[in-house]
Design a protein around this motif. Structure first.
Motif, PDB file in Angstrom:
ATOM      1  N   GLY A 204     -92.175  15.570  29.730  1.00  0.00           N
ATOM      2  CA  GLY A 204     -92.749  14.915  30.886  1.00  0.00           C
ATOM      3  C   GLY A 204     -93.426  13.620  30.511  1.00  0.00           C
ATOM      4  O   GLY A 204     -93.917  13.453  29.408  1.00  0.00           O
ATOM      5  N   SER A 205     -93.453  12.687  31.430  1.00  0.00           N
ATOM      6  CA  SER A 205     -94.123  11.414  31.169  1.00  0.00           C
ATOM      7  C   SER A 205     -95.632  11.610  31.203  1.00  0.00           C
ATOM      8  O   SER A 205     -96.168  12.376  31.996  1.00  0.00           O
ATOM      9  CB  SER A 205     -93.715  10.374  32.212  1.00  0.00           C
ATOM     10  N   SER A 206     -96.309  10.909  30.330  1.00  0.00           N
ATOM     11  CA  SER A 206     -97.768  11.000  30.305  1.00  0.00           C
ATOM     12  C   SER A 206     -98.365   9.885  31.147  1.00  0.00           C
ATOM     13  O   SER A 206     -97.689   8.940  31.529  1.00  0.00           O
ATOM     14  CB  SER A 206     -98.269  10.881  28.863  1.00  0.00           C
ATOM     15  N   ARG A 207     -99.634   9.999  31.400  1.00  0.00           N
ATOM     16  CA  ARG A 207    -100.334   8.921  32.093  1.00  0.00           C
ATOM     17  C   ARG A 207    -100.472   7.745  31.149  1.00  0.00           C
ATOM     18  O   ARG A 207    -100.425   7.883  29.929  1.00  0.00           O
ATOM     19  CB  ARG A 207    -101.698   9.405  32.535  1.00  0.00           C
ATOM     20  N   GLY A 208    -100.671   6.598  31.708  1.00  0.00           N
ATOM     21  CA  GLY A 208    -100.927   5.434  30.887  1.00  0.00           C
ATOM     22  C   GLY A 208    -102.244   5.580  30.152  1.00  0.00           C
ATOM     23  O   GLY A 208    -103.083   6.391  30.516  1.00  0.00           O
ATOM     24  N   PRO A 209    -102.445   4.817  29.093  1.00  0.00           N
ATOM     25  CA  PRO A 209    -103.693   4.920  28.332  1.00  0.00           C
ATOM     26  C   PRO A 209    -104.896   4.565  29.197  1.00  0.00           C
ATOM     27  O   PRO A 209    -104.862   3.638  30.006  1.00  0.00           O
ATOM     28  CB  PRO A 209    -103.500   3.900  27.205  1.00  0.00           C
ATOM     29  N   SER A 210    -105.965   5.319  29.009  1.00  0.00           N
ATOM     30  CA  SER A 210    -107.183   5.057  29.771  1.00  0.00           C
ATOM     31  C   SER A 210    -107.863   3.804  29.238  1.00  0.00           C
ATOM     32  O   SER A 210    -107.502   3.267  28.190  1.00  0.00           O
ATOM     33  CB  SER A 210    -108.133   6.255  29.647  1.00  0.00           C
ATOM     34  N   ASN A 211    -108.859   3.358  29.956  1.00  0.00           N
ATOM     35  CA  ASN A 211    -109.598   2.167  29.517  1.00  0.00           C
ATOM     36  C   ASN A 211    -110.265   2.396  28.157  1.00  0.00           C
ATOM     37  O   ASN A 211    -110.282   1.513  27.297  1.00  0.00           O
ATOM     38  CB  ASN A 211    -110.650   1.788  30.565  1.00  0.00           C
ATOM     39  N   LEU A 212    -110.789   3.619  27.949  1.00  0.00           N
ATOM     40  CA  LEU A 212    -111.411   3.931  26.661  1.00  0.00           C
ATOM     41  C   LEU A 212    -110.360   3.926  25.553  1.00  0.00           C
ATOM     42  O   LEU A 212    -110.602   3.402  24.460  1.00  0.00           O
ATOM     43  CB  LEU A 212    -112.108   5.292  26.736  1.00  0.00           C
ATOM     44  N   GLN A 213    -109.200   4.517  25.830  1.00  0.00           N
ATOM     45  CA  GLN A 213    -108.127   4.522  24.832  1.00  0.00           C
ATOM     46  C   GLN A 213    -107.661   3.107  24.500  1.00  0.00           C
ATOM     47  O   GLN A 213    -107.319   2.808  23.353  1.00  0.00           O
ATOM     48  CB  GLN A 213    -106.949   5.358  25.338  1.00  0.00           C
ATOM     49  N   MET A 214    -107.666   2.222  25.486  1.00  0.00           N
ATOM     50  CA  MET A 214    -107.267   0.842  25.222  1.00  0.00           C
ATOM     51  C   MET A 214    -108.280   0.143  24.321  1.00  0.00           C
ATOM     52  O   MET A 214    -107.901  -0.650  23.443  1.00  0.00           O
ATOM     53  CB  MET A 214    -107.119   0.067  26.530  1.00  0.00           C
ATOM     54  N   LEU A 215    -109.557   0.439  24.497  1.00  0.00           N
ATOM     55  CA  LEU A 215    -110.565  -0.142  23.607  1.00  0.00           C
ATOM     56  C   LEU A 215    -110.344   0.343  22.174  1.00  0.00           C
ATOM     57  O   LEU A 215    -110.417  -0.431  21.218  1.00  0.00           O
ATOM     58  CB  LEU A 215    -111.962   0.222  24.090  1.00  0.00           C
ATOM     59  N   VAL A 216    -110.064   1.651  22.030  1.00  0.00           N
ATOM     60  CA  VAL A 216    -109.775   2.201  20.701  1.00  0.00           C
ATOM     61  C   VAL A 216    -108.520   1.553  20.128  1.00  0.00           C
ATOM     62  O   VAL A 216    -108.465   1.210  18.947  1.00  0.00           O
ATOM     63  CB  VAL A 216    -109.610   3.731  20.787  1.00  0.00           C
ATOM     64  N   PHE A 217    -107.510   1.373  20.970  1.00  0.00           N
ATOM     65  CA  PHE A 217    -106.257   0.755  20.542  1.00  0.00           C
ATOM     66  C   PHE A 217    -106.488  -0.661  20.020  1.00  0.00           C
ATOM     67  O   PHE A 217    -105.956  -1.052  18.968  1.00  0.00           O
ATOM     68  CB  PHE A 217    -105.285   0.730  21.722  1.00  0.00           C
ATOM     69  N   LEU A 218    -107.269  -1.445  20.722  1.00  0.00           N
ATOM     70  CA  LEU A 218    -107.536  -2.823  20.306  1.00  0.00           C
ATOM     71  C   LEU A 218    -108.276  -2.862  18.971  1.00  0.00           C
ATOM     72  O   LEU A 218    -107.994  -3.705  18.110  1.00  0.00           O
ATOM     73  CB  LEU A 218    -108.339  -3.546  21.386  1.00  0.00           C
ATOM     74  N   VAL A 219    -109.214  -1.950  18.775  1.00  0.00           N
ATOM     75  CA  VAL A 219    -109.931  -1.886  17.501  1.00  0.00           C
ATOM     76  C   VAL A 219    -108.971  -1.496  16.381  1.00  0.00           C
ATOM     77  O   VAL A 219    -108.997  -2.071  15.283  1.00  0.00           O
ATOM     78  CB  VAL A 219    -111.105  -0.885  17.591  1.00  0.00           C
ATOM     79  N   LYS A 220    -108.103  -0.533  16.649  1.00  0.00           N
ATOM     80  CA  LYS A 220    -107.152  -0.083  15.632  1.00  0.00           C
ATOM     81  C   LYS A 220    -106.196  -1.193  15.217  1.00  0.00           C
ATOM     82  O   LYS A 220    -105.950  -1.412  14.016  1.00  0.00           O
ATOM     83  CB  LYS A 220    -106.331   1.102  16.167  1.00  0.00           C
ATOM     84  N   THR A 221    -105.640  -1.908  16.175  1.00  0.00           N
ATOM     85  CA  THR A 221    -104.673  -2.957  15.832  1.00  0.00           C
ATOM     86  C   THR A 221    -105.348  -4.106  15.094  1.00  0.00           C
ATOM     87  O   THR A 221    -104.759  -4.695  14.179  1.00  0.00           O
ATOM     88  CB  THR A 221    -103.975  -3.482  17.098  1.00  0.00           C
ATOM     89  N   LEU A 222    -106.589  -4.436  15.479  1.00  0.00           N
ATOM     90  CA  LEU A 222    -107.321  -5.477  14.759  1.00  0.00           C
ATOM     91  C   LEU A 222    -107.569  -5.047  13.315  1.00  0.00           C
ATOM     92  O   LEU A 222    -107.387  -5.837  12.374  1.00  0.00           O
ATOM     93  CB  LEU A 222    -108.644  -5.768  15.460  1.00  0.00           C
TER      94      LEU A 222
END
Length: 524
Positions: A204-222
Motif C-alpha cells: 500500500g502507498s504510504s502518506r507523504g512525509p510529515s513536516n517533522l520528517q522533512m526537517l529530519v530529512f533536511l538535516v540528514k542530507t546536509l
C-alpha cells in the motif's frame, strides 16, 4: 509481436484529496518538491506535453478519464477492439478489475520499492530518508483485483543519499526501457519467461512525509553532504594486489579462509589493483593497474611472484595517453591476449603478447564508440562472450553482453541489453570460470562503496536470446589483513587466485588536488 499504434489511457484519480501533495501534514514536502525537485527533474514528462504526443503519427488512439471504479461499457468495448498486448498503468489508485483482463499480457505498473520496504510513496524518497544503500525498482503485472502483483523485471540502483531529486531521476531513467525488454522476452520465450515470480500482495502507498520528517530529512542530507566533502578532501583509497595459493573455485565455499601474500606497496601511495595473471605451476606472472594519486592516470605493470613467496621488481609494460586499468588476460590459439580498460578512448582494444609479459602489440579492437568498464572476454558453449558496464549508460548498475562466433567478430549486442540492472552484482570483477559443469561470473558489489566486495553469480542461462544468473557466494574483505575496506577483483591464474583489496589512507601531497576535484563534483 510487432509495434502498433501508441494507445494512451489516461486514468484520473477520483479522490480530490489523495496523494501526499494534497495532505496538509506534508506542507514542507510539497514546498521542497516544487522548489528543489520538480525544477531539477530531467526524466519526468509534464502532463501538458501529452498534447505533442497526441499529434504523433502512430498515436491514433486515446481514451481519457478512466476512473478507479466502474468503466463505461463503451470504453471497455473500445479497449477490446484495440487488441492490446499490454497496458502501462501510471495511476496511484487500484485499477478497475475489468481493465486487467483486456490486454493479452495484462496491465503493467512501475513501483520504486523492491519488496523490502513497504513505503512506496513518494517515489524514491524513503530510501534517501532512511539512508538505504540500494533503491529497488520493479516493473510488475497487476493480477486479481489489482491488489496483487507478479514481478516482471527488477532493478537495484545505488541510492543517491544526498539528493532526492537525483535519486528519483536515476530510477526513472533506468526503468524506461524495461517494457520493451519485457516484450522481447515474451517474443523469444513466451509470457512465462517474463513472469516467473509468484504473485504477491501489492504494498500500500504510504502518506507523504510529515513536516517533522522533512526537517529530519533536511538535516540528514546536509550531514551527508558534509561527510562527502570530508571524504573527498581527506580520505584516499589505497588498493593492493594479493596472491592466494588456491583455485578460484575455492571461494565458492563460505568457510574458505585464504592465506594472502600482498605485493610490497610503494611509499608514494600508488594504487595497485585489477590483477590478472598466468602461472607456469611454480611462479605467477601478474599484470595489474598502477596509479598514483598525483597524476590519476593508470598504467599496466607486470611482476613475477616466485614460489618462495619473493617478488620481482614491478615493470611498466603498457602505457597510453589515456587511463588504463583491468588488464584482462586470456589465451587463444596458442597466443596470449590482453583486453585492458581504456574507456576514455571509447573503444575496447585487444593486445597480443610478442614477449610475455613485457612486449605487447595492439592487434585490433572488439567494439568502438563505447565507454566500457571492466570488459571481460570468455568462451562458453562454442561462442565468445563480452561483458561490461557502460560509464555513460547506467554506470556500475547495468550489465551489457555482446557475443560473436569468432574472437575477431562481428560482435552482436544481446537483445536484452542491459541484461540486468543491479548495483550489487552487475559490474564484472574478474575471471569467469566453470566448476562442476556450472558457469560462474565474478561481479562487484558497488552498493555501499565502489568495489565493496565480490559476488559470485551462477549463470543459469546464457544464449543469444536469454540471460539469467543468481548470486551464490559473497567474498568479503578479510578483517585480518591491512586492507579491510573493499575487494573488487577475483581472477584465476592456474592453481592460484589473484585478488585486490583496499584501505583508506591520508596522503598530504594530494590534498590540493582533492580540493579541486571535490569542488568540481559539488558543482555537478
Amino acid at each position: 509481436m510487432k509495434l502498433g499504434n501508441l494507445v494512451q489511457i489516461i486514468r484520473l484519480n477520483n479522490s480530490a484529496k489523495s496523494g501526499p501533495e494534497a495532505d496538509h501534514h506534508s506542507v514542507l514536502f510539497n514546498t521542497y518538491s516544487k522548489i528543489f525537485v520538480r525544477t531539477r527533474q530531467r526524466q519526468r514528462i509534464p502532463v501538458d506535453s501529452l498534447d505533442s504526443i497526441n499529434s504523433a503519427p502512430n498515436s491514433n488512439d486515446i481514451i481519457e478519464n478512466l476512473g478507479s471504479e466502474h468503466i463505461e461499457s463503451s470504453k471497455l468495448t473500445r479497449l477490446r477492439e484495440l487488441n492490446l498486448d499490454f497496458a502501462l498503468d501510471f495511476g496511484t489508485c487500484l485499477v478497475p478489475e475489468e481493465l486487467l483482463t483486456i490486454p493479452r499480457f495484462g496491465v503493467w505498473s512501475f513501483r520504486n520499492d523492491d519488496g523490502t520496504r513497504n513505503l512506496a510513496s513518494p517515489d524514491c524518497f524513503w530510501q534517501v530518508y532512511c539512508g538505504d544503500h540500494v533503491t529497488g525498482v520493479v516493473l510488475e503485472r497487476l493480477t486479481g483485483t489489482g491488489e496483487s502483483v507478479t514481478p516482471i523485471w527488477k532493478g537495484y540502483l545505488k541510492t543517491i543519499r544526498g539528493s532526492y531529486s537525483r535519486n528519483l531521476d536515476q530510477a526513472l531513467s533506468a526503468c524506461a526501457s524495461w517494457p520493451a525488454q519485457a516484450c522481447i522476452r515474451i517474443r523469444n520465450g513466451g509470457v512465462e519467461s517474463s513472469t516467473v515470480d509468484r504473485a504477491v500482495a501489492r504494498p500500500g502507498s504510504s502518506r507523504g512525509p510529515s513536516n517533522l520528517q522533512m526537517l529530519v530529512f533536511l538535516v540528514k542530507t546536509l550531514k551527508r553532504r558534509i561527510e562527502t566533502v570530508y571524504r573527498l578532501l581527506f580520505r584516499y583509497t589505497s588498493w593492493n594486489v594479493g596472491i592466494v595459493q588456491a583455485p578460484i573455485s575455492a571461494f565458492l565455499t563460505s568457510s574458505f579462509k585464504p592465506t594472502i601474500r600482498w605485493l610490497p606497496q610503494s611509499r608514494k601511495g600508488h594504487i595497485q589493483a585489477d590483477p590478472f595473471g598466468r602461472s607456469d605451476g611454480h611462479r605467477v606472472t601478474v599484470l595489474f593497474e598502477r596509479l598514483d594519486h598525483l597524476h590519476r592516470k593508470g598504467m599496466i605493470c607486470a611482476v613475477q611472484v616466485e614460489d618462495d613467496a619473493s617478488f620481482g621488481e614491478p615493470k611498466v609494460v603498457m602505457e597510453l595517453p589515456v587511463h588504463m586499468s583491468y588488464p584482462f588476460l586470456f589465451e587463444h590459439a596458442g597466443e596470449t591476449y590482453c583486453v585492458p580498460e581504456t574507456n576514455q578512448a571509447r573503444e575496447i582494444s585487444i593486445y597480443r603478447a610478442l614477449e610475455f609479459p613485457t612486449r605487447w602489440i595492439k592487434v585490433g579492437h572488439l567494439l568502438d564508440n563505447v565507454r566500457a568498464i571492466d570488459a571481460t572476454v570468455f568462451q562458453h558453449d562454442n561462442r565468445w562472450w563480452l561483458t561490461f558496464t557502460d560509464r555513460e549508460k547506467g554506470g556500475d548498475a547495468n550489465l551489457y553482453v555482446w557475443h560473436a562466433s569468432d574472437l575477431w567478430g562481428p560482435w552482436e549486442a544481446h537483445p536484452l541489453n542491459p541484461v540486468k540492472t543491479d548495483i550489487r552484482s552487475a559490474r564484472p570483477g574478474g575471471t569467469p570460470f566453470e566448476y562442476e559443469g556450472q558457469l560462474y561470473r565474478p561481479a562487484q558489489d558497488c552498493s555501499k562503496t565502489g568495489g565493496g566486495k565480490i559476488v559470485l553469480n551462477r549463470v543459469g542461462r546464457l544464449s543469444t536470446t536469454e540471460f539469467q544468473e543468481e548470486p551464490v557466494a559473497v567474498v568479503e574483505p578479510y578483517a585480518d589483513t591491512p586492507y579491510q575496506n573493499g575487494l573488487h577483483t577475483l581472477s584465476a591464474a592456474g592453481d592460484f587466485t589473484l585478488i585486490d583489496a583496499k584501505r583508506f589512507r591520508f596522503f598530504p601531497s594530494g590534498l590540493l588536488r582533492n580540493i579541486v576535484q571535490g569542488f568540481r563534483k559539488l558543482k555537478r
